[in-house]
Design a protein around this motif. Structure first.
Motif, PDB file in Angstrom:
ATOM      1  N   LEU A  22      47.224  34.820  35.847  1.00  0.00           N
ATOM      2  CA  LEU A  22      47.644  35.639  34.955  1.00  0.00           C
ATOM      3  C   LEU A  22      46.828  35.876  33.829  1.00  0.00           C
ATOM      4  N   ALA A  23      46.022  34.838  33.480  1.00  0.00           N
ATOM      5  CA  ALA A  23      44.980  34.870  32.427  1.00  0.00           C
ATOM      6  C   ALA A  23      43.875  35.477  33.003  1.00  0.00           C
ATOM      7  N   ASN A  24      43.658  35.533  34.554  1.00  0.00           N
ATOM      8  CA  ASN A  24      42.530  36.267  34.745  1.00  0.00           C
ATOM      9  C   ASN A  24      42.718  36.811  36.030  1.00  0.00           C
ATOM     10  N   ALA A  69      44.813  46.102  33.668  1.00  0.00           N
ATOM     11  CA  ALA A  69      43.910  45.226  32.254  1.00  0.00           C
ATOM     12  C   ALA A  69      43.634  43.586  33.107  1.00  0.00           C
ATOM     13  N   PRO A  72      43.267  40.257  31.013  1.00  0.00           N
ATOM     14  CA  PRO A  72      43.555  39.705  29.654  1.00  0.00           C
ATOM     15  C   PRO A  72      42.200  38.731  29.096  1.00  0.00           C
ATOM     16  N   GLN A  73      41.622  38.234  30.201  1.00  0.00           N
ATOM     17  CA  GLN A  73      40.463  37.589  29.697  1.00  0.00           C
ATOM     18  C   GLN A  73      39.337  38.414  29.276  1.00  0.00           C
ATOM     19  N   LYS A  74      39.230  39.494  29.835  1.00  0.00           N
ATOM     20  CA  LYS A  74      38.155  40.301  29.679  1.00  0.00           C
ATOM     21  C   LYS A  74      38.403  41.411  28.359  1.00  0.00           C
ATOM     22  N   ARG A  90      40.817  41.103  26.048  1.00  0.00           N
ATOM     23  CA  ARG A  90      41.710  40.530  24.776  1.00  0.00           C
ATOM     24  C   ARG A  90      41.197  40.999  23.385  1.00  0.00           C
TER      25      ARG A  90
END
Lengths: 569, 277
Positions: B80-82, B258, B260-262, B264
């Motif tokens: 989820l985060a990347n 999207a 989220p890591q890139k 934010r």
């Protein structure tokens, strides 16, 4: 200027809290300092709920038990609050349809209005009795009917036409009965322009969620548990506008382990729960400890143990928060002393977590988490930064450093080449992140992690670790919502005392508190066994003259607490 | 040429352990995917605790050696985060269908775009051979000296019912076939699950049984009912793909394209959002 209080009471499902929110928001938009507390039970329909809104022209730190305006929707509320009139000028408006046994109050004035009959006339079946409370409040404040209509249209979106008719009818009926011409000095409506203001009216949970987000929060994982749930709800609402992702996981165990996964991918991440759910997160808390995962944890307490009392307040979890997880590792535990502090503290803690790569706990309680207060947005909060490693085959996730902090890299990020391997490990590990059980390697890695502790202690001193309220008198130690209660009680206490509000608990703020060494102090907390007493004694050489303990789930009324303080000081 | 995926760490699996077959198939699959254009640095791994988890130490790939049962929860958080990451969660049968059953089922329910490789050795090898959620009735281990009185879960029917969009079964002693399955699973967009039949030479040596019973699926079953029947067939251990569906994936439903890591928002952007009308 005096402090006024409006109390609204009724059954669950009647919109008591919503009406109080509209009242509180209206006062806030008028420029008042407002405090709203909700007393509710763990049920959907029936029972007895009430919300208290206290306001003044200076900061109000907690709600009062005695009301200047009391509005009851049913007999139970009428009876429960019949002793809760503040003075002879106070007014109790009740629903005469639902209150067969209304009696003249000991003091103040009473007015019965057929709120249910009027509702039926306008809506037919259904309707929303909570609007009546808003109408009565508007009239009592001397606010014009046109503004009432605007507020009703804005705040109650379903069935707008009938809502306005009902609100108007109640407003007119109450006016005919002689209410109005408020004694409260008032200005034109609205007093302040919200658009240009840095003021918000938020709950403690909303404040800590928003503060953490401003400090860099990207992901929040949780499983609903009162009184922490509204952090999840609030952040979920902000997904689109704030680019923050709030995930309702299948359990607390899932939430905490998903969160650590997101940390590995570089996201600033938080989890939250109350005691029972937090207990389920304990193993993952230790995982954050050994993997050196920066993880912000919200722990919002309620009376325990186990399911305890779901919707009331307590501070029983202090030892639990301080000793969270098994095994040895550095952590930070801090407790905001107001919703305002919750905003900045959440950002501070997230930033410290990333600076030192350790789990941190923001400890609150139901009264602080779920009560709402004016929030002034601070100009700046700390931003959670990353100490970046150098990509390449020589990168080691747990490189041995003097500071104990090993620089970070994240898999799949743009600067990572194919030779960079970033291995986090729940086992004890080598600097490479590969597992080990070798004696020397164990010592080296434990020592590396432990080296962070002194630096954490120094770093937390950038922030206000202890707040002092008052200039002279006996020091009274408290934390969390206990501080809010004491600050409000101090306004009414004839004997002086200084409130020593502990904000950072671990590491213990010895430097700030050394002046109390050898002194007599008083403590206040919502616990039955004196957790705070034991904690202070372990860390500070003081004699505790008196401990004010409360453990019935309810916050103190400031007047009641002022009397207690006068007796013991 | 792609670098070696080994770590040089001493391997402590038993001689003849089925885990070797899985490790080799994973290395080969990733090698082929990288040859075909995947970025090696986009692969990330996680696992639980048990003999299967040691694969983390033998693969020079980024990730986290997680808690017992929680690897698939951790994997979801990583993804989820990347979302650019190709996340593989390695799990044992005790790990992914016992301690961490909920995460396995919920990852499937969400169609989380990760791969779970289940090392099914039918027992708890590392803790000396206790029965697992997949052990057959009568299985004798230290905690069931009189034989297990429980019926086992059937992993594939369970995962199909939970909503996994790619479900397959391989055998550690058929490394080429297993490699193909792993490549297909990693290429699949959505939750992919491979049950790998893996003999435990110390406590549950079923090589002979498996060699006798395995049979390749010729085609992907057209209905779920047929897939479940085949997966539960008492006479055969079918190997192959039981189900493959294109379904919306969780992270795209959450935040579209999207990352989220890139993407934010930085501090100033957040201040703007905070003060926006």
């Amino acid at each position: 200027m005096a402090i006024r209080t409006v109390i609204i009471g009724g059954k669950a499902g009647e919109g008591v809290k919503k009406a109080a929110q509209v009242v509180a928001n209206t006062l806030f938009r008028q420029g008042w300092q407002v405090f709203q507390a909700d007393d509710y039970q763990s049920l959907i329909k029936g029972g007895h709920n009430f919300s208290s809104v206290s306001f003044s022209d200076s900061e109000v730190h907690t709600a009062y038990a005695k009301a200047n305006l009391l509005i009851s929707f049913d007999q139970r509320s009428y009876t429960a609050h019949s002793e809760d009139m503040a003075d002879a000028d106070s007014l109790h408006v009740y629903n005469s349809d639902m209150t067969p046994e209304a009696v003249q109050e000991a003091r103040g004035k009473t007015l019965g209005l057929p709120l249910s009959t009027m509702m039926k006339q306008i809506y037919g079946p259904g309707g929303n009795v909570s609007l009546a409370a808003v109408s009565v409040f508007f009239l009592w404040m001397g606010y014009p009917q046109a503004e009432l209509e605007a507020v009703i249209a804005r705040e109650f979106k379903r069935n707008v036409e009938d809502n306005i008719s009902y609100a108007k009818a109640v407003y007119q009926a109450a006016r005919q009965a002689g209410i109005g011409g408020s004694q409260i000095p008032d200005s034109e409506f609205p007093l302040i322009s919200m658009e240009q203001s840095v003021q918000r009216f938020t709950s403690g949970n909303q404040a800590m969620a928003l503060g953490a987000w401003l400090g860099g929060l990207d992901f929040y994982y949780a499983y609903p548990m009162t009184p922490a749930s509204s952090i999840l709800h609030y952040l979920a609402l902000k997904t689109t506008t704030h680019k923050v992702y709030a995930i309702h996981a299948e359990s607390e165990l899932a939430a905490a382990n998903m969160a650590i996964g997101s940390v590995v991918s570089g996201a600033r991440t938080a989890i939250g729960s109350s005691g029972g759910g937090f207990a389920l997160m304990q193993e993952a808390f230790s995982l954050a400890g050994i993997t050196e995962a920066p993880l912000l944890c919200f722990l919002a307490s309620r009376p325990g143990p186990a399911t305890g009392v779901s919707t009331y307040t307590a501070q029983e979890d202090l030892p639990f928060a301080l000793n969270q997880g098994h095994g040895e590792f550095a952590r930070i535990v801090a407790a905001p002393d107001s919703p305002q502090r919750a905003f900045s503290l959440a950002a501070e803690l997230l930033s410290l977590a990333w600076e030192f790569q350790c789990p941190v706990i923001l400890l609150s309680d139901k009264h602080l988490s779920e009560s709402s207060q004016n929030l002034t947005l601070p100009d700046e909060v700390p931003w959670a930064r990353v100490e970046q490693g150098v990509p390449g085959s020589s990168y080691q996730r747990y490189s041995i450093t003097e500071s104990g902090v090993s620089p970070l890299l994240f898999p799949g990020s743009e600067n990572i080449d194919d030779n960079t391997v970033i291995k986090w490990n729940s086992h004890e590990h080598l600097p490479s992140g590969l597992r080990t059980d070798k004696a020397e390697a164990m010592i080296a890695m434990k020592d590396k992690r432990n080296r962070k502790s002194p630096a954490i202690s120094i770093a937390t001193q950038r922030h206000e670790r202890v707040a002092f309220y008052g200039e002279q008198g006996t020091p009274v130690f408290a934390y969390g919502s206990g501080v809010m209660e004491l600050r409000e009680a101090r306004k009414h206490c004839s004997k002086p005392f200084i409130i020593v509000a502990l904000i950072y608990l671990t590491p213990f703020p010895s430097e700030e508190l050394s002046v109390y060494s050898g002194k007599e102090i008083i403590t206040l907390e919502h616990s039955s066994t004196g957790n705070l007493d034991r904690f202070i004694r372990q860390n500070l050489d003081v004699s505790i003259k008196h401990s004010v303990l409360r453990y019935d789930g309810r916050p103190f009324d400031p007047l009641e607490l002022a009397k207690i303080m006068e007796d013991i000081l | 040429m792609m670098r070696d995926l080994g770590t040089g760490k001493e391997n402590t699996w038993c001689t003849g352990c089925g885990n070797f077959g899985i490790l080799n198939a994973v290395k080969k699959a990733i090698g082929e995917l990288v040859e075909n254009g995947s970025k090696l640095s986009d692969f990330a791994i996680t696992c639980g605790i048990g003999c299967h988890g040691k694969i983390f130490d033998y693969l020079a790939l980024s990730g986290i050696y997680g808690l017992h049962g929680r690897g698939t929860a951790t994997a979801q958080g990583m993804k989820l985060a990347n979302p650019a990451l190709k996340v593989i969660s390695f799990g044992g049968d005790g790990d992914s269908l016992g301690e961490g059953l909920e995460h396995t089922l919920f990852a499937a329910k969400r169609n989380m775009d990760i791969t779970l490789i289940l090392h099914n050795n039918g027992n708890y090898g590392l803790t000396t051979g206790q029965f697992s959620p997949l052990s057959e009735p009568g299985y004798k281990g230290l905690s069931t000296p009189l034989g297990s009185i429980e019926k086992p879960f059937r992993a594939i029917p369970l995962l199909l019912e939970a909503g996994a969009s790619f479900v397959a079964r391989g055998f550690s002693a058929r490394p080429d076939h297993l490699t193909e399955l792993i490549i297909a699973a990693l290429n699949h967009k959505g939750f992919s699950f491979i049950e790998v039949m893996q003999p435990c030479v110390s406590y549950n040596n079923n090589y002979a049984y498996l060699n006798q019973k395995v049979k390749l699926l010729e085609v992907i079953p057209t209905t779920q009912a047929h897939a479940i029947d085949l997966a539960s067939d008492p006479d055969h251990v079918y190997l192959g793909v039981f189900s493959r569906k294109n379904l919306p994936v969780y992270h795209e439903l959450l935040y579209g394209s999207a990352n989220p890591q890139k993407d934010r928002p930085d501090y100033l952007h957040r201040q703007d959002i905070l003060h926006a009308k």
